[in-house]
Design an enzyme around this catalytic site. Structure first.
Site, mmCIF file in Angstrom:
data_model
loop_
_atom_site.group_PDB
_atom_site.id
_atom_site.type_symbol
_atom_site.label_atom_id
_atom_site.label_comp_id
_atom_site.label_asym_id
_atom_site.label_seq_id
_atom_site.Cartn_x
_atom_site.Cartn_y
_atom_site.Cartn_z
ATOM 1 N N GLU A 134 61.258 67.685 -8.788
ATOM 2 C CA GLU A 134 60.721 68.791 -9.806
ATOM 3 C C GLU A 134 59.514 67.959 -10.646
ATOM 4 O OE1 GLU A 134 60.572 71.473 -10.183
ATOM 5 O OE2 GLU A 134 61.985 72.839 -12.033
ATOM 6 N N ASP A 179 61.638 72.169 -18.420
ATOM 7 C CA ASP A 179 60.941 73.037 -20.314
ATOM 8 C C ASP A 179 61.667 73.644 -20.651
ATOM 9 O OD1 ASP A 179 59.140 73.896 -22.284
ATOM 10 O OD2 ASP A 179 58.713 75.162 -20.620
ATOM 11 N N LEU A 227 65.556 74.628 -13.289
ATOM 12 C CA LEU A 227 66.481 73.305 -12.653
ATOM 13 C C LEU A 227 68.048 73.438 -12.943
ATOM 14 C CD1 LEU A 227 65.887 70.866 -11.109
ATOM 15 C CD2 LEU A 227 66.030 69.883 -12.901
HETATM 16 P P1 IMP Z 1 61.649 75.770 -17.533
HETATM 17 O O1 IMP Z 1 62.991 76.925 -16.715
HETATM 18 O O2 IMP Z 1 61.996 76.234 -18.614
HETATM 19 O O3 IMP Z 1 62.384 73.863 -17.556
HETATM 20 O O4 IMP Z 1 60.875 75.937 -16.922
HETATM 21 C C1 IMP Z 1 60.408 75.830 -15.372
HETATM 22 C C2 IMP Z 1 59.393 75.815 -15.071
HETATM 23 O O5 IMP Z 1 58.408 77.061 -15.588
HETATM 24 C C3 IMP Z 1 59.100 74.577 -14.707
HETATM 25 O O6 IMP Z 1 59.360 74.512 -13.628
HETATM 26 C C4 IMP Z 1 57.159 75.009 -14.215
HETATM 27 O O7 IMP Z 1 56.792 75.435 -13.233
HETATM 28 C C5 IMP Z 1 56.451 76.155 -15.709
HETATM 29 N N1 IMP Z 1 56.511 75.377 -16.198
HETATM 30 C C6 IMP Z 1 57.104 74.813 -17.771
HETATM 31 N N2 IMP Z 1 56.250 74.703 -18.949
HETATM 32 C C7 IMP Z 1 54.559 74.756 -18.543
HETATM 33 C C8 IMP Z 1 53.639 73.908 -18.584
HETATM 34 O O8 IMP Z 1 53.558 73.893 -19.180
HETATM 35 N N3 IMP Z 1 52.853 74.107 -17.731
HETATM 36 C C9 IMP Z 1 53.330 74.590 -16.447
HETATM 37 N N4 IMP Z 1 54.264 75.624 -16.466
HETATM 38 C C10 IMP Z 1 55.132 74.759 -16.682
HETATM 39 MG MG MG Z 2 59.229 74.574 -11.324
#
Ligand code: IMP
Ligand code: MG
Length: 184
Positions: free
Chosen positions: A105, A109, A114
């Site tokens: 991955e 965030d 995930l």
């Molecule tokens: P999550 O579901 O919030 O954990 O994050 C999902 C997706 O958001 C990650 O796999 C990234 O593709 C995108 N993402 C999260 N933070 C960032 C960042 O700071 N920059 C660019 N993409 C981000």
């Molecule tokens: Mg991603």
């Protein structure tokens, strides 16, 4: 939409993690992955699009025989705010029950993307399932989730490069940079 090279460059605030630093950590992570399987073949599963660069580097650094699979999961549709909705838009074509699976991955965030992918894959009974993430932003977590290997833990900043985008740009940068949110 980016309209010029000047605009593109003005969005790159500063380099957070250099190419050299990434390279070093990838070698370490690959060694760790190798040590888990003792030569038993594995399936590396990467979540598109963000993890495609990381996958390309990791799969060339491990020595354990591996197959490669991709899934497409999206939670950021544009800009820097999470929509909170995770969509699996492309699925694996492997029978996961036959494999030791390692998820590759880009960033954890909030953890929502995930977490959904892990749930989905676990339900298919892989021989084992591990998670390797390039980046972790623990400050933003809303779902309890930890990777087996994290290459870099970073502060709550929006970052771009090395596969990660803002509005689909900047994935091509070979380093990880902080994104400049200021309007010109
Ligand atoms: P999550 O579901 O919030 O954990 O994050 C999902 C997706 O958001 C990650 O796999 C990234 O593709 C995108 N993402 C999260 N933070 C960032 C960042 O700071 N920059 C660019 N993409 C981000
Ligand atoms: Mg991603």
């Amino acid at each position: 939409m980016i309209r010029s090279v000047e605009e593109f460059n003005s969005k790159i605030k500063s380099v957070m993690i250099s190419e050299e630093q990434i390279k070093e950590k990838i070698a370490e992570a690959a060694k760790e992955i190798d040590s888990w399987y003792d030569g038993t073949p594995i399936l590396l599963v990467s979540i598109l699009k963000g993890a495609f660069v990381f996958m390309a580097d990791i799969c060339r650094a491990v020595t354990v025989p591996c197959e490669i699979g991709f899934m497409c999961a999206q939670s950021y549709y544009s800009g820097t705010q999470s929509s909170g909705i995770v969509n699996i838009t492309m699925d694996l074509d492997h029978d996961v029950s036959k494999y030791h699976v390692v998820i590759i991955e880009d960033i954890i965030d909030t953890g929502r993307t995930l977490n959904d992918v892990v749930k989905l894959l676990r339900a298919r009974n892989p021989k084992s399932l591990r998670i390797v993430t390039l980046l972790d932003k623990p400050a933003r977590r809303v779902v309890e989730l930890e990777a087996d290997v994290t290459l870099f833990t970073i502060p709550d900043k929006f970052i771009i490069g090395y596969g990660l985008d803002c509005g689909e740009y900047f994935r091509s940068l070979p380093y990880i940079a902080e994104y400049n949110e200021e309007e010109k």
